[in-house]
Scaffold this motif. Structure first.
Motif, mmCIF file in Angstrom:
data_model
loop_
_atom_site.group_PDB
_atom_site.id
_atom_site.type_symbol
_atom_site.label_atom_id
_atom_site.label_comp_id
_atom_site.label_asym_id
_atom_site.label_seq_id
_atom_site.Cartn_x
_atom_site.Cartn_y
_atom_site.Cartn_z
ATOM 1 N N ARG A 167 13.278 -10.214 -14.249
ATOM 2 C CA ARG A 167 11.789 -10.158 -14.442
ATOM 3 C C ARG A 167 11.104 -9.770 -13.184
ATOM 4 O O ARG A 167 10.353 -8.901 -13.479
ATOM 5 C CB ARG A 167 11.223 -11.438 -15.031
ATOM 6 N N MET A 168 11.612 -10.150 -11.948
ATOM 7 C CA MET A 168 10.893 -9.740 -10.750
ATOM 8 C C MET A 168 11.021 -8.224 -10.518
ATOM 9 O O MET A 168 10.392 -7.556 -10.292
ATOM 10 C CB MET A 168 11.347 -10.593 -9.538
ATOM 11 N N GLU A 169 12.455 -7.701 -10.680
ATOM 12 C CA GLU A 169 12.833 -6.327 -10.448
ATOM 13 C C GLU A 169 11.882 -5.651 -11.559
ATOM 14 O O GLU A 169 11.482 -4.496 -11.222
ATOM 15 C CB GLU A 169 14.268 -6.200 -10.541
ATOM 16 N N SER A 170 11.913 -5.809 -12.954
ATOM 17 C CA SER A 170 11.056 -5.108 -13.820
ATOM 18 C C SER A 170 9.536 -5.099 -13.479
ATOM 19 O O SER A 170 9.088 -4.103 -13.422
ATOM 20 C CB SER A 170 11.364 -5.992 -15.233
ATOM 21 N N TYR A 171 9.133 -6.413 -12.897
ATOM 22 C CA TYR A 171 7.870 -6.296 -12.372
ATOM 23 C C TYR A 171 7.568 -5.240 -11.500
ATOM 24 O O TYR A 171 6.641 -4.401 -11.595
ATOM 25 C CB TYR A 171 7.398 -7.514 -12.207
ATOM 26 N N LEU A 172 8.459 -5.322 -10.374
ATOM 27 C CA LEU A 172 8.211 -4.473 -9.207
ATOM 28 C C LEU A 172 8.534 -2.973 -9.494
ATOM 29 O O LEU A 172 7.575 -1.813 -8.927
ATOM 30 C CB LEU A 172 9.214 -4.662 -8.041
ATOM 31 N N VAL B 135 10.464 1.099 -5.771
ATOM 32 C CA VAL B 135 12.017 1.370 -6.196
ATOM 33 C C VAL B 135 12.635 0.619 -5.143
ATOM 34 O O VAL B 135 11.983 0.317 -4.127
ATOM 35 C CB VAL B 135 12.503 3.023 -5.974
ATOM 36 N N HIS B 136 13.956 0.361 -5.233
ATOM 37 C CA HIS B 136 14.741 -0.547 -4.291
ATOM 38 C C HIS B 136 14.986 0.499 -2.987
ATOM 39 O O HIS B 136 15.109 1.708 -3.216
ATOM 40 C CB HIS B 136 15.965 -0.795 -4.739
ATOM 41 N N GLU B 137 14.928 -0.185 -1.930
ATOM 42 C CA GLU B 137 14.957 0.774 -0.681
ATOM 43 C C GLU B 137 16.444 1.574 -0.582
ATOM 44 O O GLU B 137 16.540 2.523 -0.205
ATOM 45 C CB GLU B 137 14.861 -0.235 0.585
ATOM 46 N N GLN B 138 17.334 1.198 -1.251
ATOM 47 C CA GLN B 138 18.639 1.845 -1.261
ATOM 48 C C GLN B 138 18.477 3.219 -2.282
ATOM 49 O O GLN B 138 19.258 4.153 -1.968
ATOM 50 C CB GLN B 138 19.738 0.806 -2.018
ATOM 51 N N GLU B 139 17.493 3.504 -2.909
ATOM 52 C CA GLU B 139 17.469 4.465 -3.741
ATOM 53 C C GLU B 139 16.570 5.565 -3.123
ATOM 54 O O GLU B 139 16.242 6.525 -3.723
ATOM 55 C CB GLU B 139 16.634 3.942 -5.124
ATOM 56 N N THR C 194 -0.956 -14.881 8.638
ATOM 57 C CA THR C 194 -2.239 -15.106 7.682
ATOM 58 C C THR C 194 -1.581 -14.866 6.214
ATOM 59 O O THR C 194 -0.892 -13.813 6.156
ATOM 60 C CB THR C 194 -3.410 -14.369 8.130
ATOM 61 N N PHE C 195 -1.523 -15.973 5.522
ATOM 62 C CA PHE C 195 -1.059 -15.934 4.216
ATOM 63 C C PHE C 195 -1.858 -16.363 3.010
ATOM 64 O O PHE C 195 -2.557 -17.102 3.281
ATOM 65 C CB PHE C 195 0.327 -16.526 4.316
ATOM 66 N N ARG C 196 -1.225 -15.974 1.628
ATOM 67 C CA ARG C 196 -2.026 -16.479 0.567
ATOM 68 C C ARG C 196 -0.649 -16.780 -0.308
ATOM 69 O O ARG C 196 0.196 -15.857 -0.712
ATOM 70 C CB ARG C 196 -2.607 -15.310 -0.181
ATOM 71 N N ALA C 197 -0.491 -18.013 -0.990
ATOM 72 C CA ALA C 197 0.649 -18.383 -1.631
ATOM 73 C C ALA C 197 0.274 -18.500 -3.152
ATOM 74 O O ALA C 197 -0.774 -19.118 -3.447
ATOM 75 C CB ALA C 197 1.460 -19.599 -0.914
ATOM 76 N N TYR C 198 0.919 -18.067 -4.044
ATOM 77 C CA TYR C 198 0.801 -17.891 -5.386
ATOM 78 C C TYR C 198 1.868 -18.333 -6.290
ATOM 79 O O TYR C 198 3.168 -18.243 -5.919
ATOM 80 C CB TYR C 198 0.625 -16.619 -5.907
ATOM 81 N N VAL C 199 1.681 -19.241 -7.385
ATOM 82 C CA VAL C 199 2.704 -19.460 -8.281
ATOM 83 C C VAL C 199 2.686 -17.830 -9.103
ATOM 84 O O VAL C 199 2.037 -17.466 -9.576
ATOM 85 C CB VAL C 199 2.321 -20.595 -9.415
ATOM 86 N N PHE C 200 3.926 -17.414 -9.212
ATOM 87 C CA PHE C 200 4.122 -16.208 -9.501
ATOM 88 C C PHE C 200 4.223 -16.238 -11.214
ATOM 89 O O PHE C 200 5.159 -16.491 -11.461
ATOM 90 C CB PHE C 200 5.182 -15.278 -8.854
ATOM 91 N N SER C 201 3.507 -15.263 -11.763
ATOM 92 C CA SER C 201 3.501 -15.353 -13.508
ATOM 93 C C SER C 201 4.047 -13.971 -13.571
ATOM 94 O O SER C 201 4.035 -13.509 -14.959
ATOM 95 C CB SER C 201 2.268 -15.682 -13.842
ATOM 96 N N PHE C 202 4.785 -13.171 -12.950
ATOM 97 C CA PHE C 202 5.226 -11.906 -13.257
ATOM 98 C C PHE C 202 3.889 -10.661 -13.545
ATOM 99 O O PHE C 202 4.173 -9.934 -14.693
ATOM 100 C CB PHE C 202 6.298 -11.834 -14.356
ATOM 101 N N ALA C 203 2.780 -10.930 -13.164
ATOM 102 C CA ALA C 203 1.786 -10.248 -13.465
ATOM 103 C C ALA C 203 0.982 -9.830 -12.189
ATOM 104 O O ALA C 203 1.488 -10.525 -11.171
ATOM 105 C CB ALA C 203 0.678 -10.979 -14.269
ATOM 106 N N ASN C 204 0.333 -8.715 -12.178
ATOM 107 C CA ASN C 204 -0.374 -8.667 -10.936
ATOM 108 C C ASN C 204 -1.468 -9.537 -10.326
ATOM 109 O O ASN C 204 -2.121 -10.131 -11.077
ATOM 110 C CB ASN C 204 -1.138 -7.106 -11.221
ATOM 111 N N ILE C 205 -0.918 -9.615 -8.904
ATOM 112 C CA ILE C 205 -1.973 -10.606 -8.197
ATOM 113 C C ILE C 205 -3.129 -9.694 -7.647
ATOM 114 O O ILE C 205 -3.061 -8.842 -6.851
ATOM 115 C CB ILE C 205 -1.154 -11.201 -7.203
ATOM 116 N N ILE C 206 -4.361 -10.191 -8.037
ATOM 117 C CA ILE C 206 -5.768 -9.728 -7.833
ATOM 118 C C ILE C 206 -6.124 -10.210 -6.247
ATOM 119 O O ILE C 206 -6.477 -11.258 -6.356
ATOM 120 C CB ILE C 206 -6.639 -9.378 -8.778
#
Length: 201
Positions: free
Chosen positions: A31-36, A45-49, A92-104
């Motif tokens: 799901r993460m790869e699909s999201y990205l 795309v993956h850096e290898q590509e 400096t950071f922001r930490a989110y529970v990731f739901s496979f949707a865009n973070i605004i």
């Protein structure tokens, strides 16, 4: 006989638990790869590509941490200090529970992180009902890379970054808090940490 059935039931429950965990990790990776590749803006795309093209891309660490460096192609980036195994880093950071949707991260409908030290969100947090600012710092977070007290996924995402990098790191649950509940993060939750590398020593 009852004891035998109880043992078999317990063994079945344990095996079912293992099966659930074995299913969670590959599902989160997929799901993460699909999201990205399809939902993330910009699409990555993956850096290898990428060959010699300067396309927006992500890299992976251990097949469980996905990292996008927004300023990867900045011509001055190679001259900046790089995060290594023993570096002292401030972020400096922001930490989110990731739901496979865009973070605004800006505008009226900002996605609120579960934890941050970003001073741009200080007023938003202070206005939350029940928020206790005691023990909560909006100063850059100091990290000693040689110590073992940071999230595995954040450590992997930091390695190879350079001072001034703007990074999005997406990590499967095993690189974040594992199978345990942690504060407001439910068990087996994937996590996204957006951070800026403020300094490297």
């Amino acid at each position: 006989m009852k004891r035998l059935f109880a043992c078999l039931a317990l063994a079945g429950a344990l095996l079912a638990g293992c099966s659930d965990e074995e299913d969670v990790l590959p599902d989160q990776q997929k799901r993460m790869e699909s999201y990205l590749r399809s939902t993330h803006a910009p699409r990555l795309v993956h850096e290898q590509e990428i060959a010699d093209e300067q396309l927006p891309c992500y890299s992976t660490a251990g097949n469980t941490v996905y990292r996008y460096i927004a300023n990867r192609y900045d011509p001055e980036r190679p001259a900046r200090r790089e995060v290594g195994e023993r570096s002292s880093v401030r972020i400096t950071f922001r930490a989110y529970v990731f739901s496979f949707a865009n973070i605004i991260t800006s505008g009226q409908s900002v996605t609120m992180p579960y934890y941050t030290n970003d001073p741009l969100l200080r007023d938003a947090f202070l206005s939350l009902e029940g928020f206790n600012p005691a023990g909560w710092s909006f100063e850059p977070l100091a990290i000693e890379m040689g110590r073992g007290d940071i999230l595995k996924g954040l450590r992997l995402a930091l390695l190879g970054c350079r001072e001034g990098d703007e990074v999005e790191a997406y990590m499967t649950y095993n690189m974040a808090y594992g199978g345990d509940d942690f504060s407001v993060v439910p068990e087996q939750s994937p996590v996204a940490i957006f951070f800026t590398v403020d300094s490297v020593e």
